[in-house]
Write an enzyme that holds these catalytic residues in place. Structure first.
Site, PDB file in Angstrom:
ATOM      1  N   SER A 213      59.302  40.375  56.381  1.00  0.00           N
ATOM      2  CA  SER A 213      59.706  40.554  54.982  1.00  0.00           C
ATOM      3  C   SER A 213      60.430  39.311  54.488  1.00  0.00           C
ATOM      4  O   SER A 213      60.304  38.233  55.078  1.00  0.00           O
ATOM      5  CB  SER A 213      60.597  41.800  54.848  1.00  0.00           C
ATOM      6  OG  SER A 213      60.765  42.155  53.498  1.00  0.00           O
ATOM      7  N   ASN A 214      61.175  39.421  53.411  1.00  0.00           N
ATOM      8  CA  ASN A 214      61.948  38.289  52.863  1.00  0.00           C
ATOM      9  C   ASN A 214      63.196  38.862  52.199  1.00  0.00           C
ATOM     10  O   ASN A 214      63.297  40.076  51.994  1.00  0.00           O
ATOM     11  CB  ASN A 214      61.081  37.505  51.868  1.00  0.00           C
ATOM     12  CG  ASN A 214      60.624  38.379  50.733  1.00  0.00           C
ATOM     13  OD1 ASN A 214      61.418  38.826  49.921  1.00  0.00           O
ATOM     14  ND2 ASN A 214      59.331  38.661  50.679  1.00  0.00           N
TER      15      ASN A 214
END
Ligand code: CTP
Length: 402
Positions: A213-214
């Site tokens: 993810s980020n």
């Protein structure tokens, strides 16, 4: 930013509760007065321990209300009359206590009783210690207030009164003043439009507990959804996992992965006439998701494969809609050119260049962007994501209505 005189003829009730940030409410009162509003301050007992009522009385140039049973200060100012007279009721700062009371309808002092008697637009700006804010009970209560139609100005992240760093800080007074003004100046420039906004990160799971993810917080997309709704549009907000409170009046569609985001957006696409694609979609996902938690000694977690490009997929399924995208770029020198190329390559009408780095862009409350379309590029100064979203939507409205 609305014009400096935009609150003339408006009466605003400002509830101040007992948080350390109560002193910032003095500046909010001052900002509202400068814009022409009449401000009437109501304080809880705890707030009066932190800031003297006389301060508010002087800045607001009106009596301050604290006590249910005090002598009436003017002939018609008991709490019902106040509630009937006001155009908006804001609570700044709002403690966990007043949020809980307001969510349950408890009316045991002047402020909470007047709140219960008030039926107009309401703004709540919570501020508290990070643990109190993230406590599920507070989160449940604040979401209940949003569901009941209150505009919530989410706390910022930063240094708190305790010295700890976390989410719970009251946003700067100018931001709150602008929020209050925006609620009173909702217009209909996007009335009849249906706008799809995407927000937040996506998560691409390797196994039941690990994902790619980020650090996107979703703040930009949620602020855009709110700004578009203020203009009278029907809004669908397709959001990856965030901790944010969905803006009132917005249809929230919660998803986790890029595939799910595409599916939901594609379902909505036929009824949409503008797309604001601010989600930070993961470009890759694990080729295989293990049913069981992967063991460290099992070796390589496997290859990554590209996720679908949501924006391009939607475009190829019937373009002709207004499309705004974001470009998250880290290379200072080539960022502008890369954003322009991206806009053309993906068939966007407008792109927001977001130079991301350690302290900007992702997961922070302020941002500095360049707005680019075919005709011009405009650098916007660093600002909080709430007013930034409004500036972006102003430009979108200009283009749509041209
Ligand atoms: N986007 C998308 N689907 C993806 C990846 C990105 O719809 N799988 C959208 C983003 O929401 C954004 C725009 O495309 O509005 C540009 O995203 P960005 O990550 O900057 O660019 P990419 O197209 O992924 O290109 P690159 O990673 O090579 O910069």
């Amino acid at each position: 930013m609305h014009n400096p005189d935009d609150l003339r003829d408006k009466t605003i009730l400002l509830g101040v509760t007992g948080g350390i940030a109560a002193y910032k409410a003095v500046e909010v009162v001052s900002g509202l007065r400068k814009r022409g509003a009449e401000v009437i301050v109501l304080m809880t007992q705890a707030a009066t321990e932190l800031v003297a009522p006389l301060t508010f009385q002087t800045i607001a140039d009106n009596p301050v209300y604290t006590d249910m049973f005090a002598e009436p200060k003017r002939w018609n100012v008991e709490h019902i009359a106040l509630a009937e007279r006001a155009d908006l009721f804001a609570v700044v700062p709002a403690t966990a206590n007043i949020i809980a009371k307001a969510a349950c309808g408890i009316a045991d002092d002047y402020l909470s009783t007047t709140w219960l008697a008030f039926s107009g637009p309401r703004v709540v700006a919570p501020a508290m210690n990070a643990e109190m804010w993230s406590n599920p009970v507070t989160q449940r209560n604040v979401r209940e207030l949003a569901r009941l139609g209150c505009e919530i100005v989410e706390p910022d992240e930063g240094r708190l009164a305790s010295g700890a760093v976390g989410r719970g800080r009251l946003p700067e007074p100018a931001i709150i003043t602008e929020e209050i003004s925006s609620v009173l100046h909702a217009d209909s420039s996007l009335c009849g439009h249906t706008v799809l906004v995407t927000a937040g990160p996506t998560r691409e799971y390797f196994d039941p507990v690990r994902y790619l993810s980020n650090p996107s917080s979703g703040k930009m997309g949620y602020a855009l959804a709110r700004a578009v709704r203020e203009r009278g549009a029907e809004v669908h907000l397709v959001s990856g996992p965030t901790h944010l409170i969905p803006p009132r009046g917005v249809n929230l569609h919660s998803i986790t992965s890029a595939e799910e985001m595409l599916d939901r957006c594609a379902q909505l696409w036929p009824r949409v006439d503008a797309l604001l694609m601010s989600a930070a979609v993961s470009d890759y996902r694990p080729a295989r998701r293990s049913e069981q938690k992967l063991k460290k000694d099992a070796g390589d977690p496997g290859e990554l494969v590209p996720t679908p490009d949501i924006l391009s997929n939607l475009q190829s399924n019937g373009g002709g809609r207004f499309v705004l995208g974001f470009a998250a770029e880290t290379d200072e020198d080539s960022a502008l050119q890369q954003a322009k190329d991206k806009m053309l390559r993906k068939g966007m009408d407008m792109i927001v260049l977001n130079r991301v780095g350690e302290c900007r862009g992702f997961g922070v409350d302020y941002n500095e962007v360049v707005l680019i379309d075919e005709e011009r590029e405009e650098s916007l100064p660093a600002m909080h994501k709430l007013p930034l979203a409004r500036s972006i939507v102003d430009r979108v409205v200009q283009v749509i209505s041209d």
